[in-house]
Design an enzyme around this catalytic site. Structure first.
Site, PDB file in Angstrom:
ATOM      1  N   CYS A  54       0.839  -1.195   0.000  1.00 34.04           N
ATOM      2  CA  CYS A  54       0.000   0.000   0.000  1.00 34.04           C
ATOM      3  C   CYS A  54       0.880   1.253   0.000  1.00 34.04           C
ATOM      4  O   CYS A  54       1.959   1.265  -0.613  1.00 34.04           O
ATOM      5  CB  CYS A  54      -0.966  -0.032   1.181  1.00 34.04           C
ATOM      6  N   ASP A 107      -3.022   0.872  10.336  1.00 36.44           N
ATOM      7  CA  ASP A 107      -4.239   1.672  10.547  1.00 36.44           C
ATOM      8  C   ASP A 107      -4.659   1.601  12.006  1.00 36.44           C
ATOM      9  O   ASP A 107      -5.121   2.587  12.571  1.00 36.44           O
ATOM     10  CB  ASP A 107      -5.356   1.186   9.634  1.00 36.44           C
TER      11      ASP A 107
HETATM   12  O1  LIG Z   1      -0.372   6.669   8.281  1.00 35.73           O
HETATM   13  P1  LIG Z   1       0.361   6.017   7.138  1.00 35.73           P
HETATM   14  O2  LIG Z   1       1.638   5.362   7.583  1.00 35.73           O
HETATM   15  O3  LIG Z   1       0.544   6.980   5.991  1.00 35.73           O
HETATM   16  O4  LIG Z   1      -0.590   4.896   6.529  1.00 35.73           O
HETATM   17  C1  LIG Z   1      -1.046   3.823   7.291  1.00 35.73           C
HETATM   18  C2  LIG Z   1      -2.019   3.009   6.510  1.00 35.73           C
HETATM   19  O5  LIG Z   1      -3.096   3.824   6.045  1.00 35.73           O
HETATM   20  C3  LIG Z   1      -3.503   3.348   4.752  1.00 35.73           C
HETATM   21  O6  LIG Z   1      -4.873   3.210   4.661  1.00 35.73           O
HETATM   22  P2  LIG Z   1      -5.789   3.886   3.489  1.00 35.73           P
HETATM   23  O7  LIG Z   1      -5.036   3.920   2.193  1.00 35.73           O
HETATM   24  O8  LIG Z   1      -6.141   5.295   4.000  1.00 35.73           O
HETATM   25  O9  LIG Z   1      -7.008   3.029   3.427  1.00 35.73           O
HETATM   26  C4  LIG Z   1      -2.758   2.054   4.521  1.00 35.73           C
HETATM   27  O10 LIG Z   1      -3.429   0.935   5.035  1.00 35.73           O
HETATM   28  C5  LIG Z   1      -1.475   2.349   5.260  1.00 35.73           C
HETATM   29  O11 LIG Z   1      -0.716   1.197   5.558  1.00 35.73           O
END
Ligand SMILES: O=P(O)(O)OC[C@H]1O[C@H](OP(=O)(O)O)[C@H](O)[C@@H]1O
Length: 306
Positions: free
Chosen positions: A124, A193
């Site tokens: 991701c 998350d």
């Molecule tokens: O806070 P940071 O480290 O940037 O991201 C943490 C997590 O947030 C994201 O969720 P989404 O894309 O918003 O569903 C991903 O799952 C990623 O690993």
């Protein structure tokens, strides 16, 4: 509440995304909204703030960074609206400053785990995980990255662009190539998350597949997570809700309409049990998942609980 509603909509549609980014955006939105409520009495003020907090928290259910940020921002002990606004503004400024500093600290602590020549797999798009990778690169380590596409929203494309622009050699793979590719990998680094009190990681769908493949190949998996991504409510036995998103993210709605016997499921996150995790890199240190309770108690405070 118009401006706050705009931010809430951007979080819901993922125009603003990433567990850390949505927390910072929500905290700033609540702070700015509080400043517009000067003419109210304290009861009306508190009611409006609670409603606004709920609007923000209801946008996405899984990343605990969001309710944690909102709870830390809105708490105040004033009986006078002007003082309450001052408290909320200072809470938010502190939260945002700490969140920004945490990314740098996580980068420095996590980079200790990366060695010259390492191939790192990530999933991701996590700002915290990328902070570790960039810091290791800045230290002159000759590293490369394997990044998953991360269907259905393809946040892997954000990751490969960011790493490309930083000059880090990067390979893009589809999610189903994780196990085959794992033998080329030295270390898996992912974001978070939510982290529950038992040390389980809730992160982008497919993370547990990376974890299982890593364990099978005897590779370590480390998680990059600010302390505000630990979930206090899991101490009450609550489970972290896994967000189900719309089928249109997975398949063209017109095609789906032609297939009356087909339904689509689009869970956005999955759960990786603690035993698959080597370390959680926080801004207060590199910790084993078994220390999740201590983080919740010492860095979020049990008063976060209802
Ligand atoms: O806070 P940071 O480290 O940037 O991201 C943490 C997590 O947030 C994201 O969720 P989404 O894309 O918003 O569903 C991903 O799952 C990623 O690993």
């Amino acid at each position: 509440m118009d401006d706050l509603q705009i931010i809430a909509d951007k979080i819901r549609t993922m125009e603003i995304r990433g567990a850390g980014r949505i927390a910072v955006a929500a905290s700033a939105a609540l702070r700015d909204y509080a400043k517009t409520l000067r003419s109210l009495n304290i009861e009306e003020f508190n009611r409006n703030i609670d409603e606004a907090a709920k609007t923000l928290v209801d946008t996405r259910p899984t990343a605990v960074s969001l309710p944690n940020a909102v709870a830390l921002t809105k708490r105040h002990s004033s009986t006078n609206v002007y003082d309450a606004i001052d408290e909320i503004v200072s809470n938010s400024d502190e939260f945002i400053k700490n969140a920004e500093e945490a990314l740098g600290k996580i980068g420095r602590i996590g980079a200790e785990r990366i060695h010259d020549g390492d191939v790192i797999m990530t999933h991701c798009n996590s700002h915290a995980a990328i902070s570790i990778i960039k810091t290791a690169f800045d230290q002159g380590k000759n590293i490369s990255v394997i990044a998953t596409e991360s269907r259905p929203r393809r946040q892997g494309f954000i990751t490969i662009r960011e790493l490309n622009d930083y000059g880090i050699p990067t390979t893009l793979i589809v999610d189903s190539a994780v196990r085959l590719t794992m033998k080329e990998v030295d270390l898996v680094v992912v974001g978070a998350d939510s982290i529950s009190v038992n040390g389980a990681l809730i992160n982008k769908i497919g993370t547990s597949q990376l974890a299982m493949a890593a364990q099978e190949a005897r590779r370590n998996l480390i998680v990059a997570a600010e302390t505000y991504k630990f979930s206090p409510r899991t101490l009450l036995g609550e489970m972290v809700e896994i967000e189900d998103r719309g089928s249109e993210e997975v398949i063209d709605p017109e095609i789906l309409e032609e297939l009356p016997n087909v339904k689509v499921r689009n869970p956005a996150f999955d759960v990786t049990p603690a035993e698959y995790i080597d370390l959680i890199i926080t801004e207060v240190g590199a910790l084993p998942p078994a220390m999740a309770y201590t983080i919740i108690k010492d860095h979020l405070g049990l008063e976060m609980l209802p």
